[in-house]
Design a protein around this motif. Sequence first.
Motif, PDB file in Angstrom:
ATOM      1  N   ALA A 172       2.964   3.759  -9.951  1.00 25.08           N
ATOM      2  CA  ALA A 172       2.641   3.460 -11.356  1.00 25.08           C
ATOM      3  C   ALA A 172       2.856   1.996 -11.712  1.00 25.08           C
ATOM      4  O   ALA A 172       2.501   1.558 -12.809  1.00 25.08           O
ATOM      5  CB  ALA A 172       3.483   4.343 -12.273  1.00 25.08           C
ATOM      6  N   GLU A 173       3.412   1.217 -10.773  1.00 22.90           N
ATOM      7  CA  GLU A 173       3.712  -0.186 -11.055  1.00 22.90           C
ATOM      8  C   GLU A 173       2.451  -1.050 -10.973  1.00 22.90           C
ATOM      9  O   GLU A 173       1.555  -0.789 -10.175  1.00 22.90           O
ATOM     10  CB  GLU A 173       4.748  -0.705 -10.049  1.00 22.90           C
ATOM     11  CG  GLU A 173       6.057   0.062 -10.028  1.00 22.90           C
ATOM     12  CD  GLU A 173       6.835  -0.104 -11.321  1.00 22.90           C
ATOM     13  OE1 GLU A 173       6.716  -1.166 -11.965  1.00 22.90           O
ATOM     14  OE2 GLU A 173       7.557   0.841 -11.693  1.00 22.90           O
ATOM     15  N   ASN A 174       2.411  -2.094 -11.799  1.00 23.43           N
ATOM     16  CA  ASN A 174       1.302  -3.060 -11.737  1.00 23.43           C
ATOM     17  C   ASN A 174       1.548  -4.122 -10.670  1.00 23.43           C
ATOM     18  O   ASN A 174       0.608  -4.712 -10.142  1.00 23.43           O
ATOM     19  CB  ASN A 174       1.119  -3.731 -13.098  1.00 23.43           C
ATOM     20  CG  ASN A 174       0.613  -2.766 -14.147  1.00 23.43           C
ATOM     21  OD1 ASN A 174      -0.231  -1.922 -13.848  1.00 23.43           O
ATOM     22  ND2 ASN A 174       1.139  -2.866 -15.360  1.00 23.43           N
ATOM     23  N   SER A 175       2.809  -4.381 -10.381  1.00 19.38           N
ATOM     24  CA  SER A 175       3.208  -5.279  -9.303  1.00 19.38           C
ATOM     25  C   SER A 175       4.577  -4.840  -8.822  1.00 19.38           C
ATOM     26  O   SER A 175       5.297  -4.120  -9.523  1.00 19.38           O
ATOM     27  CB  SER A 175       3.220  -6.740  -9.756  1.00 19.38           C
ATOM     28  OG  SER A 175       4.207  -6.938 -10.751  1.00 19.38           O
ATOM     29  N   ILE A 176       4.915  -5.265  -7.605  1.00 20.81           N
ATOM     30  CA  ILE A 176       6.170  -4.831  -6.993  1.00 20.81           C
ATOM     31  C   ILE A 176       6.963  -6.060  -6.557  1.00 20.81           C
ATOM     32  O   ILE A 176       6.426  -6.960  -5.895  1.00 20.81           O
ATOM     33  CB  ILE A 176       5.915  -3.923  -5.772  1.00 20.81           C
ATOM     34  CG1 ILE A 176       5.195  -2.635  -6.199  1.00 20.81           C
ATOM     35  CG2 ILE A 176       7.216  -3.588  -5.052  1.00 20.81           C
ATOM     36  CD1 ILE A 176       4.816  -1.746  -5.032  1.00 20.81           C
ATOM     37  N   LYS A 177       8.234  -6.077  -6.910  1.00 17.64           N
ATOM     38  CA  LYS A 177       9.131  -7.099  -6.390  1.00 17.64           C
ATOM     39  C   LYS A 177       9.604  -6.679  -5.004  1.00 17.64           C
ATOM     40  O   LYS A 177       9.747  -5.494  -4.717  1.00 17.64           O
ATOM     41  CB  LYS A 177      10.324  -7.285  -7.325  1.00 17.64           C
ATOM     42  CG  LYS A 177       9.958  -7.854  -8.682  1.00 17.64           C
ATOM     43  CD  LYS A 177      11.203  -8.067  -9.540  1.00 17.64           C
ATOM     44  CE  LYS A 177      10.835  -8.678 -10.890  1.00 17.64           C
ATOM     45  NZ  LYS A 177      12.040  -8.887 -11.736  1.00 17.64           N
ATOM     46  N   LEU A 178       9.852  -7.676  -4.168  1.00 17.22           N
ATOM     47  CA  LEU A 178      10.249  -7.372  -2.797  1.00 17.22           C
ATOM     48  C   LEU A 178      11.528  -6.544  -2.735  1.00 17.22           C
ATOM     49  O   LEU A 178      11.662  -5.660  -1.880  1.00 17.22           O
ATOM     50  CB  LEU A 178      10.427  -8.667  -2.000  1.00 17.22           C
ATOM     51  CG  LEU A 178       9.135  -9.357  -1.550  1.00 17.22           C
ATOM     52  CD1 LEU A 178       9.445 -10.743  -0.987  1.00 17.22           C
ATOM     53  CD2 LEU A 178       8.419  -8.520  -0.497  1.00 17.22           C
ATOM     54  N   ASN A 179      12.467  -6.803  -3.634  1.00 19.10           N
ATOM     55  CA  ASN A 179      13.726  -6.058  -3.566  1.00 19.10           C
ATOM     56  C   ASN A 179      13.549  -4.576  -3.875  1.00 19.10           C
ATOM     57  O   ASN A 179      14.419  -3.766  -3.564  1.00 19.10           O
ATOM     58  CB  ASN A 179      14.801  -6.682  -4.465  1.00 19.10           C
ATOM     59  CG  ASN A 179      14.379  -6.755  -5.926  1.00 19.10           C
ATOM     60  OD1 ASN A 179      13.424  -6.107  -6.349  1.00 19.10           O
ATOM     61  ND2 ASN A 179      15.095  -7.563  -6.694  1.00 19.10           N
ATOM     62  N   VAL A 207       0.873  -1.180   0.000  1.00 21.74           N
ATOM     63  CA  VAL A 207       0.000   0.000   0.000  1.00 21.74           C
ATOM     64  C   VAL A 207       0.903   1.221   0.000  1.00 21.74           C
ATOM     65  O   VAL A 207       1.748   1.387   0.895  1.00 21.74           O
ATOM     66  CB  VAL A 207      -0.929   0.023   1.233  1.00 21.74           C
ATOM     67  CG1 VAL A 207      -1.901   1.194   1.133  1.00 21.74           C
ATOM     68  CG2 VAL A 207      -1.689  -1.288   1.360  1.00 21.74           C
ATOM     69  N   VAL A 208       0.753   2.065  -1.022  1.00 26.23           N
ATOM     70  CA  VAL A 208       1.619   3.239  -1.170  1.00 26.23           C
ATOM     71  C   VAL A 208       0.761   4.489  -1.352  1.00 26.23           C
ATOM     72  O   VAL A 208      -0.400   4.404  -1.768  1.00 26.23           O
ATOM     73  CB  VAL A 208       2.562   3.082  -2.382  1.00 26.23           C
ATOM     74  CG1 VAL A 208       3.414   1.827  -2.250  1.00 26.23           C
ATOM     75  CG2 VAL A 208       1.775   3.050  -3.691  1.00 26.23           C
ATOM     76  N   PRO A 209       1.318   5.667  -1.037  1.00 27.73           N
ATOM     77  CA  PRO A 209       0.598   6.899  -1.382  1.00 27.73           C
ATOM     78  C   PRO A 209       0.444   6.992  -2.901  1.00 27.73           C
ATOM     79  O   PRO A 209       1.294   6.506  -3.654  1.00 27.73           O
ATOM     80  CB  PRO A 209       1.527   8.008  -0.851  1.00 27.73           C
ATOM     81  CG  PRO A 209       2.439   7.335   0.118  1.00 27.73           C
ATOM     82  CD  PRO A 209       2.600   5.936  -0.365  1.00 27.73           C
ATOM     83  N   GLU A 210      -0.631   7.611  -3.358  1.00 24.25           N
ATOM     84  CA  GLU A 210      -0.867   7.706  -4.801  1.00 24.25           C
ATOM     85  C   GLU A 210       0.280   8.396  -5.535  1.00 24.25           C
ATOM     86  O   GLU A 210       0.552   8.092  -6.695  1.00 24.25           O
ATOM     87  CB  GLU A 210      -2.167   8.471  -5.062  1.00 24.25           C
ATOM     88  CG  GLU A 210      -3.415   7.628  -4.906  1.00 24.25           C
ATOM     89  CD  GLU A 210      -4.664   8.373  -5.317  1.00 24.25           C
ATOM     90  OE1 GLU A 210      -5.682   7.703  -5.599  1.00 24.25           O
ATOM     91  OE2 GLU A 210      -4.624   9.620  -5.342  1.00 24.25           O
ATOM     92  N   THR A 211       0.945   9.320  -4.851  1.00 24.78           N
ATOM     93  CA  THR A 211       2.033  10.072  -5.491  1.00 24.78           C
ATOM     94  C   THR A 211       3.390   9.384  -5.373  1.00 24.78           C
ATOM     95  O   THR A 211       4.392   9.911  -5.854  1.00 24.78           O
ATOM     96  CB  THR A 211       2.121  11.471  -4.852  1.00 24.78           C
ATOM     97  OG1 THR A 211       2.290  11.330  -3.428  1.00 24.78           O
ATOM     98  CG2 THR A 211       0.848  12.277  -5.113  1.00 24.78           C
ATOM     99  N   ILE A 231      -3.217   0.251  -3.895  1.00 24.82           N
ATOM    100  CA  ILE A 231      -2.827  -1.126  -3.596  1.00 24.82           C
ATOM    101  C   ILE A 231      -2.098  -1.706  -4.801  1.00 24.82           C
ATOM    102  O   ILE A 231      -2.600  -1.647  -5.927  1.00 24.82           O
ATOM    103  CB  ILE A 231      -4.061  -2.002  -3.294  1.00 24.82           C
ATOM    104  CG1 ILE A 231      -4.851  -1.441  -2.123  1.00 24.82           C
ATOM    105  CG2 ILE A 231      -3.653  -3.434  -3.008  1.00 24.82           C
ATOM    106  CD1 ILE A 231      -6.189  -2.118  -1.935  1.00 24.82           C
ATOM    107  N   ILE A 232      -0.935  -2.291  -4.541  1.00 22.62           N
ATOM    108  CA  ILE A 232      -0.161  -2.911  -5.614  1.00 22.62           C
ATOM    109  C   ILE A 232       0.246  -4.315  -5.160  1.00 22.62           C
ATOM    110  O   ILE A 232       0.850  -4.477  -4.098  1.00 22.62           O
ATOM    111  CB  ILE A 232       1.102  -2.090  -5.941  1.00 22.62           C
ATOM    112  CG1 ILE A 232       0.729  -0.640  -6.242  1.00 22.62           C
ATOM    113  CG2 ILE A 232       1.839  -2.702  -7.133  1.00 22.62           C
ATOM    114  CD1 ILE A 232       1.912   0.277  -6.426  1.00 22.62           C
ATOM    115  N   PRO A 233      -0.089  -5.347  -5.937  1.00 23.76           N
ATOM    116  CA  PRO A 233       0.271  -6.723  -5.542  1.00 23.76           C
ATOM    117  C   PRO A 233       1.784  -6.912  -5.480  1.00 23.76           C
ATOM    118  O   PRO A 233       2.533  -6.281  -6.234  1.00 23.76           O
ATOM    119  CB  PRO A 233      -0.344  -7.579  -6.656  1.00 23.76           C
ATOM    120  CG  PRO A 233      -1.366  -6.710  -7.312  1.00 23.76           C
ATOM    121  CD  PRO A 233      -0.862  -5.314  -7.189  1.00 23.76           C
TER     122      PRO A 233
END
Length: 293
Positions: A177-184, A168-172, A251-253
Amino acid sequence: MDLSIGKYEIFHTVVELGSLTKASVSLNISQSGVSHAISSLEKELGFSLLTRNKAGIRLTVNGERMLLYMREILYLNEKMLQEAGEIRGLEIGTVRIGTFSSITAVWLPGLLKKFMDQYPHIKVDIVEGKQEEITIWISQGIVDFGFLMLPAADLEVLHLKREAFCCVVPETHHLGAENSIKLNALQEEKLILQNSTLKIIHNILKSNKLSPEIAFHLDDEQAVISMVKNSLGVAILPDIALHNLPDGVKIIPLSDDRAICSIGIGSVSFKNLSPAAEKFIAASTLWLNEHFT
């Protein structure tokens, strides 16, 4: 000695509510009746169970020892009455459930509706708390069972559902802008975590040889999300915690398949549960299968 179930119930209620006055209201008997029952019980046992002063009441050391047995006796009495009711074709009793905020908000309304429609004469008592508190309540017999993040040490557990973690990130935020996030990608971020999943996430990060700064760890998921909204960091939360999200966060998976946790039910012994508790667990698993498969 005439140690009646009624006196045990009064003593147990006084301890649970922390007040003779509150116990008298809850049990619908006079305060003098509550005091007399406690005094009579102390006289029959031969020692004090409670200390009374202006600050309220406290269990004596002997009172703490006796409370453990009285809880067990009250539980067995309730179980016996439920079994007797089943023999007579009745579905009655009380089921006491420990739960945490996400379960209370997301699952319990639907679970309770299904259960109470099917078993209208079974009373349900809900006790909400932290993971550690729920585990203690289960062990001490304060609740019949509890919903928990698994694993749960020293308890029998029933797995109910796997939950994926999301970021969960702030919109800014630059990751917004990512569709998914890697842990690193989180290595240089300040993390805001929920206490119920803190150890799980720590182990996931450790297995990936990551050690980002954990800026805050809180009990309430809404407090975590509010901090994210105010750009104090990014959060990692399970799906079930992502309800009623405010504007201003995204929210980004997480793309790592290992970024999951399990929710289940913990009990001292599933074999020794009351009929009412068994019925609630059966109704819970059925409701979850209907809504999440």
